[in-house]
Design an enzyme around this catalytic site. Structure first.
Site, PDB file in Angstrom:
ATOM      1  N   CYS A   1       0.820  -1.202   0.000  1.00  0.00           N
ATOM      2  CA  CYS A   1       0.000   0.000   0.000  1.00  0.00           C
ATOM      3  C   CYS A   1       0.863   1.265   0.000  1.00  0.00           C
ATOM      4  O   CYS A   1       1.792   1.392   0.782  1.00  0.00           O
ATOM      5  CB  CYS A   1      -0.961   0.079   1.178  1.00  0.00           C
TER       6      CYS A   1
ATOM      7  N   ARG B   1       6.404  -0.790  -4.098  1.00  0.00           N
ATOM      8  CA  ARG B   1       5.990  -1.335  -2.798  1.00  0.00           C
ATOM      9  C   ARG B   1       5.070  -2.545  -2.973  1.00  0.00           C
ATOM     10  O   ARG B   1       4.882  -3.313  -2.040  1.00  0.00           O
ATOM     11  CB  ARG B   1       5.251  -0.257  -1.986  1.00  0.00           C
TER      12      ARG B   1
ATOM     13  N   TRP C   1      -2.714  -2.967  -1.718  1.00  0.00           N
ATOM     14  CA  TRP C   1      -2.337  -4.378  -1.766  1.00  0.00           C
ATOM     15  C   TRP C   1      -3.409  -5.092  -0.948  1.00  0.00           C
ATOM     16  O   TRP C   1      -3.504  -4.898   0.275  1.00  0.00           O
ATOM     17  CB  TRP C   1      -0.947  -4.568  -1.153  1.00  0.00           C
TER      18      TRP C   1
ATOM     19  N   ASN D   1      -3.204   2.632   4.941  1.00  0.00           N
ATOM     20  CA  ASN D   1      -2.219   1.556   4.827  1.00  0.00           C
ATOM     21  C   ASN D   1      -2.214   0.843   6.174  1.00  0.00           C
ATOM     22  O   ASN D   1      -2.149   1.490   7.209  1.00  0.00           O
ATOM     23  CB  ASN D   1      -0.842   2.196   4.524  1.00  0.00           C
ATOM     24  N   GLY D   2      -2.307  -0.502   6.177  1.00  0.00           N
ATOM     25  CA  GLY D   2      -2.327  -1.239   7.444  1.00  0.00           C
ATOM     26  C   GLY D   2      -3.626  -2.009   7.579  1.00  0.00           C
ATOM     27  O   GLY D   2      -4.325  -2.238   6.588  1.00  0.00           O
TER      28      GLY D   2
ATOM     29  N   GLU E   1      18.936 -18.160  -0.625  1.00  0.00           N
ATOM     30  CA  GLU E   1      18.630 -16.891  -1.276  1.00  0.00           C
ATOM     31  C   GLU E   1      18.490 -17.067  -2.799  1.00  0.00           C
ATOM     32  O   GLU E   1      17.597 -16.474  -3.418  1.00  0.00           O
ATOM     33  CB  GLU E   1      19.720 -15.859  -0.933  1.00  0.00           C
TER      34      GLU E   1
ATOM     35  N   LYS F   1      15.134 -16.018  -4.753  1.00  0.00           N
ATOM     36  CA  LYS F   1      15.125 -15.066  -5.876  1.00  0.00           C
ATOM     37  C   LYS F   1      14.438 -15.683  -7.086  1.00  0.00           C
ATOM     38  O   LYS F   1      13.612 -15.060  -7.726  1.00  0.00           O
ATOM     39  CB  LYS F   1      16.554 -14.676  -6.294  1.00  0.00           C
TER      40      LYS F   1
ATOM     41  N   GLU G   1      10.617 -16.062  -6.494  1.00  0.00           N
ATOM     42  CA  GLU G   1       9.935 -14.763  -6.407  1.00  0.00           C
ATOM     43  C   GLU G   1       9.611 -14.165  -7.770  1.00  0.00           C
ATOM     44  O   GLU G   1       8.517 -13.666  -7.973  1.00  0.00           O
ATOM     45  CB  GLU G   1      10.854 -13.744  -5.709  1.00  0.00           C
TER      46      GLU G   1
ATOM     47  N   HIS H   1      19.204 -37.078   2.519  1.00  0.00           N
ATOM     48  CA  HIS H   1      18.186 -37.309   3.549  1.00  0.00           C
ATOM     49  C   HIS H   1      16.795 -36.946   3.036  1.00  0.00           C
ATOM     50  O   HIS H   1      15.868 -36.802   3.839  1.00  0.00           O
ATOM     51  CB  HIS H   1      18.524 -36.509   4.801  1.00  0.00           C
TER      52      HIS H   1
ATOM     53  N   LYS I   1       6.973  -4.890  -1.564  1.00  0.00           N
ATOM     54  CA  LYS I   1       8.343  -4.570  -1.151  1.00  0.00           C
ATOM     55  C   LYS I   1       8.435  -4.438   0.361  1.00  0.00           C
ATOM     56  O   LYS I   1       9.367  -4.906   0.976  1.00  0.00           O
ATOM     57  CB  LYS I   1       8.769  -3.261  -1.826  1.00  0.00           C
TER      58      LYS I   1
HETATM   59  C1  AGP Z   1      13.196 -10.203  -0.922  1.00  0.00           C
HETATM   60  O1  AGP Z   1      13.456 -10.397  -2.272  1.00  0.00           O
HETATM   61  C2  AGP Z   1      11.789 -10.175  -0.571  1.00  0.00           C
HETATM   62  N1  AGP Z   1      11.022  -9.290  -1.330  1.00  0.00           N
HETATM   63  C3  AGP Z   1      11.427 -10.296   0.887  1.00  0.00           C
HETATM   64  O2  AGP Z   1      11.739 -11.594   1.260  1.00  0.00           O
HETATM   65  C4  AGP Z   1      12.082  -9.318   1.891  1.00  0.00           C
HETATM   66  O3  AGP Z   1      13.444  -9.580   2.005  1.00  0.00           O
HETATM   67  C5  AGP Z   1      11.384  -9.449   3.255  1.00  0.00           C
HETATM   68  O4  AGP Z   1      10.039  -9.114   3.109  1.00  0.00           O
HETATM   69  C6  AGP Z   1      12.032  -8.606   4.327  1.00  0.00           C
HETATM   70  O5  AGP Z   1      11.964  -7.249   4.032  1.00  0.00           O
HETATM   71  P1  AGP Z   1      12.778  -6.189   4.858  1.00  0.00           P
HETATM   72  O6  AGP Z   1      14.237  -6.448   4.580  1.00  0.00           O
HETATM   73  O7  AGP Z   1      12.323  -4.874   4.339  1.00  0.00           O
HETATM   74  O8  AGP Z   1      12.481  -6.395   6.302  1.00  0.00           O
END
Ligand code: AGP
Length: 607
Positions: A2, A27, A74, A100-101, A479, A483, A486, A502, A602
């Site tokens: 948002c 965002r 969002w 927002n929230g 990671e 990536k 995502e 395992h 974001k």
């Molecule tokens: C990363 O690519 C993501 N979009 C997500 O996992 C992000 O790292 C997570 O939401 C944490 O965000 P922050 O670092 O703003 O706390």
């Protein structure tokens, strides 16, 4: 998650709102809308989809308005439809609210208002605020908003526009971020500073519980009890160029290429000008007698924290655990006055991480924030802060903030070891000399881009990809998998290579690409054995390695992506680069929305 914007000045409000909403697209959102006051009437336009859909709905005839509010939503309560898009209005369409929230007690409030005769037209929690303000408005809008938010439970940032008060926008904040700003002949509101770059010369972050009114001449903020708040205005120093693509196809690609600078800046700030010693502002206030450490973080930041587990156990002989922030409160973490908690977050606003910070503080831990944006909620609620200097990151998939987090966490561990020991730990000089070379090595690592692009064509049709590694590269495997899923929507898993037999080995066949991170060192031979096991099951092996010419590796791997040789903090950073590029090019090959992948935000400000 948002985005909120608002404008009150002398120019075309709708154009400003659209331009600012575009800047907040990163965002994450699924609908957008604005409300302005045109010739004394509140006019509202909303659309499911992107800001460009809203722009199309507005058409070519400009609205004659110099005050307005805008929002990207969002979806949390109610589907992403036109009807649920913000702004929401009261029964008479005179008061517009963006938010927002989450209003947690929206259901009882809605029932009560409906019993009083209010008619609702959306499924959102936000709409209750519009009706609540309507029911409390006796001519003093500021007071009506104050009383309305006092009845609301949950975390939120709110902006309110009323056609009966066209000379002001009312704002209120609890939990979710909100800034007000001043520029030439205009005042602004936003949930994030980038929306105001080049327009506001100074901004002020609202603290929790604050509310206020924004007029053409400035803003007046108040504490919950009505006391005027002075606050500290900040000069806006970010360069508007930071939020442009600069010739790259996507922000993510640009941000991957910015890493020599973002990692370099993060290191430079934490080392003495000679580069020979450490100098970490903020660390001097951390008590030296901590006997264990928790890192709390989410997503990519959690992976950086997991790297720090390995680095800190080396640098500081104390137990260190990275815990996913949303899980931290669901267990009984061992917190004493000798616990150090490091909250890692690029946005500094992630609600799960913030809640973990609150819990840690309430139980007496010393809490240090490691954040990319100053003045964030996580910093404000911590005892101190250390910064990553990655600059603003627009791509939803975190890239440059991740590598900056590893650099900052690594140096923080070394600085704390030095403070506890009273002298630089052995090897500090060598480690810093190696780090001084890191930006150049990242440039070298980025040269793999063309090979990755070709490889991406082979991987674009995969339905599952495994990432395997050992030791400090295990979090990099996590990671790499995050990536890829995502932004390409391909299912991917990261595993410690030793765990393969395992369970995950059952997945391996000729259709399962396996990315194996093979760094020279104690785990190298074992990793090669794992590679043999994958090959024996016809898996397609991509070796990411700093020993790309080793005949044993070349024999086993179907593809090799070279990484410059390094040790210490530099090693996990350099191994990250080809994985980021791979995720990027696979996503591009599949034609997904790289910078704004579906369903993702974001900044995650809801639990
Ligand atoms: C990363 O690519 C993501 N979009 C997500 O996992 C992000 O790292 C997570 O939401 C944490 O965000 P922050 O670092 O703003 O706390």
């Amino acid at each position: 998650m948002c985005g909120i914007v608002g404008y009150i000045g002398k120019e075309d409000a709708a154009s400003f709102l659209l331009q600012s909403l575009k800047r907040l697209e990163y965002r994450g959102y699924d609908s957008a809308g604005i409300a302005v006051i045109e010739r004394g009437r509140l006019v509202r336009v909303r659309r499911a989809g992107k800001v460009r859909d809203l722009e199309a709905a507005l058409g070519d005839t400009p609205l004659a308005a110099t005050v307005g509010i805008g929002h990207t939503r969002w979806a949390t309560h109610g589907a992403p439809t036109d009807e649920n898009a913000h702004p929401h209005v009261d029964c008479n369409g005179r008061i517009a609210v963006i938010h927002n929230g989450i209003i947690e007690n929206h259901a009882p409030l809605r029932r009560k208002l409906a019993d009083e005769g209010h008619v609702f037209s959306s499924d959102t929690d936000t709409e209750v605020l519009a009706h609540l303000i309507e029911s409390l408005d006796d001519g003093n809008l500021l007071e009506a908003v104050r009383r309305a938010v006092a009845q609301a439970e949950g975390a939120f940032a709110v902006a309110v526009l009323s056609q009966d008060h066209p000379d002001r926008i009312i704002v209120a904040k609890r939990g979710s971020p909100l800034v007000v700003g001043r520029g030439d002949d205009a005042s602004f509101i936003s949930s994030d500073v980038p929306a105001l770059l080049g327009r506001a010369s100074e901004v002020q972050f609202l603290a929790d519980g604050e509310f206020g009114e924004v007029t053409r001449d400035g803003y007046h903020l108040f504490a919950l009890d009505g006391r005027p708040v002075q606050g500290t205005p900040h000069r806006v120093s970010m360069d508007p160029v930071a939020i442009q693509k600069g010739g790259y196809k996507h922000f993510m690609q640009k941000e991957i290429h910015e890493q020599p600078r973002s990692v370099g800046e993060t290191i430079r700030e934490k080392t003495e000008p000679t580069g020979a010693g450490l100098s970490l502002p903020g660390v001097e206030r951390v008590p030296t007698d901590f006997d264990h450490v928790y890192f709390v973080a989410c997503g990519t930041a959690y992976h950086a924290a997991k790297v720090a587990e390995y680095l800190w156990e080396d640098a500081l002989p104390v137990p260190a655990h990275a815990v996913i922030a949303s899980e931290f409160r669901l267990r009984n973490p061992h917190i004493t006055p000798r616990t150090l908690v490091v909250a890692v977050s690029q946005s500094g606003e992630t609600i799960d991480t913030l809640m973990a910070v609150r819990l840690a503080r309430s139980r007496g831990a010393h809490v240090l924030a490691l954040v990319n944006s100053e003045q964030s909620a996580i910093e404000r609620e911590s005892h101190g802060a250390v910064y990553t200097r990655a600059g603003v990151e627009i791509g939803v998939a975190a890239t440059k903030t991740f590598t900056a987090q590893i650099a900052a966490l690594g140096l923080l561990g070394m600085a704390l070891a030095e403070r506890r020991g009273g002298i630089p730990a052995p090897g500090t000089g060598d480690a810093l000399r190696e780090l001084a070379l890191l930006p150049g090595r990242i440039v070298e690592a980025l040269r793999v881009e063309e090979r990755v692009k070709t490889l991406a064509e082979k991987l674009r049709r995969a339905s599952d990809v495994l990432f395997l590694a050992r030791g400090v590269l295990y979090p990099i495997a996590l990671e790499g998998a995050l990536k890829l899923k995502e932004i390409s929507y391909i299912h991917a898993e990261g595993y410690p290579a030793g765990e393969m037999k395992h369970g995950p080995i059952a997945l391996i066949d000729e259709d399962t690409p396996v990315l194996m991170l093979a760094a020279r060192g104690p785990a190298y031979d074992k990793l090669l054995s794992n590679m043999e096991e994958v090959k024996a099951r016809k898996g397609f092996v991509v070796a990411v390695s700093d020993a790309p010419d080793d005949p044993n590796l070349v024999r086993l791997a179907d593809e090799v992506l070279p990484v410059p040789a390094s040790t210490g903090i530099a090693l996990p950073i350099l191994f990250t680069i080809p994985l980021q590029l791979l995720a990027y090019y696979v996503a591009v090959a599949r034609g997904t929305d790289v910078d704004q992948p579906r369903n993702l935000a974001k900044t995650v400000t809801v639990e």
